[in-house]
Write a protein that holds these residues in place. Structure first.
Motif, PDB file in Angstrom:
ATOM      1  N   ILE A 116       0.841  -1.199   0.000  1.00  0.00           N
ATOM      2  CA  ILE A 116       0.000   0.000   0.000  1.00  0.00           C
ATOM      3  C   ILE A 116       0.884   1.260   0.000  1.00  0.00           C
ATOM      4  O   ILE A 116       0.518   2.277  -0.572  1.00  0.00           O
ATOM      5  CB  ILE A 116      -1.068   0.026   1.120  1.00  0.00           C
ATOM      6  N   GLY A 117       2.076   1.155   0.593  1.00  0.00           N
ATOM      7  CA  GLY A 117       3.016   2.280   0.516  1.00  0.00           C
ATOM      8  C   GLY A 117       3.439   2.533  -0.924  1.00  0.00           C
ATOM      9  O   GLY A 117       3.473   3.673  -1.398  1.00  0.00           O
ATOM     10  N   ILE A 118       3.738   1.454  -1.641  1.00  0.00           N
ATOM     11  CA  ILE A 118       4.180   1.576  -3.036  1.00  0.00           C
ATOM     12  C   ILE A 118       3.045   2.151  -3.901  1.00  0.00           C
ATOM     13  O   ILE A 118       3.246   3.083  -4.691  1.00  0.00           O
ATOM     14  CB  ILE A 118       4.637   0.195  -3.566  1.00  0.00           C
ATOM     15  N   ALA A 119       1.840   1.619  -3.719  1.00  0.00           N
ATOM     16  CA  ALA A 119       0.697   2.091  -4.510  1.00  0.00           C
ATOM     17  C   ALA A 119       0.434   3.573  -4.228  1.00  0.00           C
ATOM     18  O   ALA A 119       0.179   4.366  -5.150  1.00  0.00           O
ATOM     19  CB  ALA A 119      -0.544   1.253  -4.201  1.00  0.00           C
ATOM     20  N   ALA A 120       0.515   3.956  -2.947  1.00  0.00           N
ATOM     21  CA  ALA A 120       0.270   5.357  -2.591  1.00  0.00           C
ATOM     22  C   ALA A 120       1.340   6.265  -3.192  1.00  0.00           C
ATOM     23  O   ALA A 120       1.045   7.393  -3.622  1.00  0.00           O
ATOM     24  CB  ALA A 120       0.230   5.511  -1.076  1.00  0.00           C
ATOM     25  N   ALA A 121       2.579   5.778  -3.231  1.00  0.00           N
ATOM     26  CA  ALA A 121       3.662   6.581  -3.819  1.00  0.00           C
ATOM     27  C   ALA A 121       3.350   6.870  -5.295  1.00  0.00           C
ATOM     28  O   ALA A 121       3.469   8.012  -5.754  1.00  0.00           O
ATOM     29  CB  ALA A 121       4.987   5.827  -3.683  1.00  0.00           C
ATOM     30  N   TYR A 122       2.909   5.860  -6.030  1.00  0.00           N
ATOM     31  CA  TYR A 122       2.509   6.094  -7.425  1.00  0.00           C
ATOM     32  C   TYR A 122       1.263   6.989  -7.479  1.00  0.00           C
ATOM     33  O   TYR A 122       1.094   7.767  -8.426  1.00  0.00           O
ATOM     34  CB  TYR A 122       2.218   4.769  -8.137  1.00  0.00           C
ATOM     35  N   GLY A 123       0.415   6.875  -6.461  1.00  0.00           N
ATOM     36  CA  GLY A 123      -0.780   7.733  -6.388  1.00  0.00           C
ATOM     37  C   GLY A 123      -0.391   9.205  -6.394  1.00  0.00           C
ATOM     38  O   GLY A 123      -1.039  10.038  -7.047  1.00  0.00           O
ATOM     39  N   LEU A 124       0.716   9.526  -5.701  1.00  0.00           N
ATOM     40  CA  LEU A 124       1.164  10.933  -5.682  1.00  0.00           C
ATOM     41  C   LEU A 124       1.638  11.376  -7.059  1.00  0.00           C
ATOM     42  O   LEU A 124       1.485  12.549  -7.435  1.00  0.00           O
ATOM     43  CB  LEU A 124       2.295  11.107  -4.683  1.00  0.00           C
ATOM     44  N   VAL A 125       2.221  10.448  -7.813  1.00  0.00           N
ATOM     45  CA  VAL A 125       2.636  10.787  -9.188  1.00  0.00           C
ATOM     46  C   VAL A 125       1.379  11.140  -9.995  1.00  0.00           C
ATOM     47  O   VAL A 125       1.348  12.138 -10.740  1.00  0.00           O
ATOM     48  CB  VAL A 125       3.378   9.610  -9.864  1.00  0.00           C
ATOM     49  N   LEU A 126       0.327  10.359  -9.829  1.00  0.00           N
ATOM     50  CA  LEU A 126      -0.931  10.644 -10.541  1.00  0.00           C
ATOM     51  C   LEU A 126      -1.489  12.007 -10.121  1.00  0.00           C
ATOM     52  O   LEU A 126      -1.978  12.771 -10.955  1.00  0.00           O
ATOM     53  CB  LEU A 126      -1.969   9.549 -10.255  1.00  0.00           C
ATOM     54  N   ALA A 127      -1.395  12.301  -8.819  1.00  0.00           N
ATOM     55  CA  ALA A 127      -1.898  13.589  -8.320  1.00  0.00           C
ATOM     56  C   ALA A 127      -1.140  14.737  -8.970  1.00  0.00           C
ATOM     57  O   ALA A 127      -1.728  15.750  -9.378  1.00  0.00           O
ATOM     58  CB  ALA A 127      -1.771  13.649  -6.807  1.00  0.00           C
ATOM     59  N   ALA A 128       0.175  14.581  -9.114  1.00  0.00           N
ATOM     60  CA  ALA A 128       0.997  15.652  -9.711  1.00  0.00           C
ATOM     61  C   ALA A 128       0.644  15.830 -11.183  1.00  0.00           C
ATOM     62  O   ALA A 128       0.563  16.953 -11.691  1.00  0.00           O
ATOM     63  CB  ALA A 128       2.475  15.311  -9.554  1.00  0.00           C
ATOM     64  N   ARG A 129       0.415  14.737 -11.882  1.00  0.00           N
ATOM     65  CA  ARG A 129       0.097  14.820 -13.313  1.00  0.00           C
ATOM     66  C   ARG A 129      -1.239  15.515 -13.543  1.00  0.00           C
ATOM     67  O   ARG A 129      -1.414  16.262 -14.503  1.00  0.00           O
ATOM     68  CB  ARG A 129       0.046  13.411 -13.927  1.00  0.00           C
ATOM     69  N   ALA A 130      -2.191  15.263 -12.630  1.00  0.00           N
ATOM     70  CA  ALA A 130      -3.533  15.828 -12.809  1.00  0.00           C
ATOM     71  C   ALA A 130      -3.608  17.277 -12.341  1.00  0.00           C
ATOM     72  O   ALA A 130      -4.536  18.005 -12.690  1.00  0.00           O
ATOM     73  CB  ALA A 130      -4.544  14.982 -12.046  1.00  0.00           C
ATOM     74  N   ALA A 131      -2.613  17.710 -11.538  1.00  0.00           N
ATOM     75  CA  ALA A 131      -2.735  19.012 -10.869  1.00  0.00           C
ATOM     76  C   ALA A 131      -2.691  20.193 -11.835  1.00  0.00           C
ATOM     77  O   ALA A 131      -3.278  21.238 -11.567  1.00  0.00           O
ATOM     78  CB  ALA A 131      -1.631  19.144  -9.825  1.00  0.00           C
ATOM     79  N   ASN A 132      -2.000  20.062 -12.927  1.00  0.00           N
ATOM     80  CA  ASN A 132      -1.895  21.173 -13.874  1.00  0.00           C
ATOM     81  C   ASN A 132      -1.394  22.450 -13.220  1.00  0.00           C
ATOM     82  O   ASN A 132      -1.884  23.549 -13.514  1.00  0.00           O
ATOM     83  CB  ASN A 132      -3.275  21.443 -14.486  1.00  0.00           C
ATOM     84  N   ALA A 133      -0.451  22.317 -12.311  1.00  0.00           N
ATOM     85  CA  ALA A 133       0.026  23.480 -11.555  1.00  0.00           C
ATOM     86  C   ALA A 133       0.978  24.317 -12.406  1.00  0.00           C
ATOM     87  O   ALA A 133       1.744  23.784 -13.203  1.00  0.00           O
ATOM     88  CB  ALA A 133       0.738  22.995 -10.295  1.00  0.00           C
ATOM     89  N   GLY A 134       0.913  25.646 -12.193  1.00  0.00           N
ATOM     90  CA  GLY A 134       1.765  26.561 -12.951  1.00  0.00           C
ATOM     91  C   GLY A 134       3.162  26.657 -12.379  1.00  0.00           C
ATOM     92  O   GLY A 134       4.096  27.100 -13.072  1.00  0.00           O
ATOM     93  N   SER A 135       3.307  26.304 -11.098  1.00  0.00           N
ATOM     94  CA  SER A 135       4.629  26.400 -10.466  1.00  0.00           C
ATOM     95  C   SER A 135       4.744  25.326  -9.394  1.00  0.00           C
ATOM     96  O   SER A 135       3.742  24.741  -8.973  1.00  0.00           O
ATOM     97  CB  SER A 135       4.796  27.773  -9.804  1.00  0.00           C
ATOM     98  N   VAL A 136       5.986  25.105  -8.938  1.00  0.00           N
ATOM     99  CA  VAL A 136       6.213  24.106  -7.888  1.00  0.00           C
ATOM    100  C   VAL A 136       5.543  24.575  -6.587  1.00  0.00           C
ATOM    101  O   VAL A 136       4.975  23.767  -5.842  1.00  0.00           O
ATOM    102  CB  VAL A 136       7.724  23.854  -7.698  1.00  0.00           C
ATOM    103  N   ASP A 137       5.558  25.904  -6.334  1.00  0.00           N
ATOM    104  CA  ASP A 137       4.921  26.431  -5.123  1.00  0.00           C
ATOM    105  C   ASP A 137       3.431  26.152  -5.117  1.00  0.00           C
ATOM    106  O   ASP A 137       2.811  25.975  -4.061  1.00  0.00           O
ATOM    107  CB  ASP A 137       5.139  27.949  -5.020  1.00  0.00           C
ATOM    108  N   GLU A 138       2.860  26.130  -6.310  1.00  0.00           N
ATOM    109  CA  GLU A 138       1.433  25.830  -6.413  1.00  0.00           C
ATOM    110  C   GLU A 138       1.199  24.315  -6.262  1.00  0.00           C
ATOM    111  O   GLU A 138       0.204  23.875  -5.700  1.00  0.00           O
ATOM    112  CB  GLU A 138       0.979  26.257  -7.821  1.00  0.00           C
ATOM    113  N   LEU A 139       2.147  23.543  -6.770  1.00  0.00           N
ATOM    114  CA  LEU A 139       1.992  22.082  -6.786  1.00  0.00           C
ATOM    115  C   LEU A 139       2.132  21.457  -5.389  1.00  0.00           C
ATOM    116  O   LEU A 139       1.344  20.568  -5.017  1.00  0.00           O
ATOM    117  CB  LEU A 139       3.038  21.456  -7.730  1.00  0.00           C
ATOM    118  N   LEU A 140       3.120  21.938  -4.613  1.00  0.00           N
ATOM    119  CA  LEU A 140       3.440  21.235  -3.356  1.00  0.00           C
ATOM    120  C   LEU A 140       2.266  21.134  -2.381  1.00  0.00           C
ATOM    121  O   LEU A 140       1.997  20.053  -1.845  1.00  0.00           O
ATOM    122  CB  LEU A 140       4.667  21.859  -2.692  1.00  0.00           C
ATOM    123  N   PRO A 141       1.485  22.236  -2.158  1.00  0.00           N
ATOM    124  CA  PRO A 141       0.344  22.089  -1.241  1.00  0.00           C
ATOM    125  C   PRO A 141      -0.697  21.090  -1.759  1.00  0.00           C
ATOM    126  O   PRO A 141      -1.298  20.353  -0.970  1.00  0.00           O
ATOM    127  CB  PRO A 141      -0.265  23.498  -1.168  1.00  0.00           C
TER     128      PRO A 141
END
Ligand code: MRU
Length: 352
Positions: free
Chosen positions: A53-78
């Motif tokens: 579940i740790g491994i799956a959740a780690a990939y889950g964060l990758v999915l979250a980053a891809r979907a975020a469409n953030a303009g900057s890292v400061d916007e992405l991190l929160p």
């Protein structure tokens, strides 16, 4: 040793999960590209087992980053922190979940662009996945070294390739001991209420051709008393600094029976399961699951309507019942306060 099952796989920008709730009848995969679906899959035990579940959740964060469409890292991190909190809240007992999310989040810090953050997150998740598989191999080696030829071992729940990045923890030891010719038989408790032993461990052992006998949870005492069990070997969801071990409910009674009958009781887990900030088992949060898991069986009601139910998913085995804890950095034994700290420190040093 190469695992033949891939319950979690990164597949061209989405996450492929083997739906474990449908085993052993069906080997069905889910393709997931929203981190919230990863959270649901973890909550519903489609993907389960502390390291996995740790491994799956780690990939889950990758999915979250891809979907975020953030303009900057400061916007992405929160946004990533919110997703990580949501993923971490799915199952409170397994410390590997929070640990993996922290590892991957740390990798995103310091990225110059959201694109670079995504790349770093994916690289970190893949590294974690690989390292967990390598840890299982080493656990297997150390654990098999504790067994004598002709051993009959008893295991509980599922700790195999369906629960970790590679060959598994306790089941990794069993696989390695079998390959070394040390094992005569494995006894597998069915593991009520969700039957991870009968549905998943028996499935894995049958695929590997390892002789295994399924028993009802309540039969373990008789087998130990008759001298049919050389050692019990189980996994863990969280190990406190003093060596107390949280694992699938039903583990504690097995440990007490083992002690009463002079049977060795081993725990196999990567150092990511050791939580030195948890002083003792008293401080480990125990997940309480829905009543319906106990009152129904294969979709049929097996209790009168409206009965009161307690359904703790885990229990805590006191360290005095644990003969040794097998990690990828060696075998820890009493005094656990020292031996677990040493094993953990070696893990941090190796990860760099
Ligand atoms: O509720 P589950 O099926 O996730 O519980 C799994 C266990 O208790 C395992 O023994 C533990 O996570 C170790 S898996 C290598």
């Amino acid at each position: 040793m190469k695992p033949t099952i891939e319950p979690v796989a990164w597949n061209n920008g989405s996450l492929r999960l083997l739906d474990q709730t449908r085993l052993p009848q069906e080997e069905a995969y889910l393709d997931v590209d929203d981190y919230r679906d990863v959270a649901t899959a973890i909550r519903k035990l489609r993907v389960r087992g502390a390291p996995l579940i740790g491994i799956a959740a780690a990939y889950g964060l990758v999915l979250a980053a891809r979907a975020a469409n953030a303009g900057s890292v400061d916007e992405l991190l929160p946004l990533l922190r919110t997703a990580a909190e949501e993923l971490a809240a799915t199952r409170p007992t397994a410390v590997n979940l929070r640990w993996a999310l922290e590892q991957v989040l740390a990798a995103a810090q310091g990225a110059a662009t959201p694109q670079e953050a995504q790349e770093r997150l994916l690289a970190a998740a893949q590294r974690l996945h690989r390292e967990d598989a390598a840890a299982s191999e080493r656990i297997g080696r150390y654990g098999a070294g504790l067994l004598t030829p002709g051993s009959a071992v008893l295991t509980h729940c599922n700790t195999g390739s369906l629960a970790a990045g590679g060959i598994g923890t306790a089941l990794g030891v069993i696989r390695t001991a079998w390959a070394d010719g040390k094992l005569s038989r494995v006894y597998v408790t069915e593991t009520r209420p969700l039957l991870q032993g009968s549905r998943l461990t028996m499935w894995e052992l049958a695929r590997d051709g390892i002789p295994a006998t399924l028993i009802a949870d309540g039969a373990a005492g008789l087998l130990m008393r008759r001298g049919q069990i050389t050692a019990v070997i189980v996994g863990a969801d969280r190990i406190a600094a003093n060596g107390d071990v949280a694992n699938k409910v039903g583990t504690y009674p097995l440990a007490v029976l083992a002690r009463e009958n002079g049977v060795r009781f081993y725990v196999a887990a990567p150092t990511s399961t050791i939580d030195l900030s948890t002083v003792s088992g008293e401080d480990i949060p125990i997940e309480e699951r829905p009543a319906g898991e106990v009152t129904a069986f294969a979709g049929r009601s097996v209790a009168p309507d409206g009965v009161e139910v307690a359904n703790p998913a885990f229990d805590v085995t006191p360290h005095r019942c644990v003969t040794a804890i097998v990690t990828e950095n060696g075998v820890a034994a009493e005094p656990y306060l020292d031996s677990l700290a040493r094993a953990s420190r070696a893990g941090v040093a190796a990860r760099g």
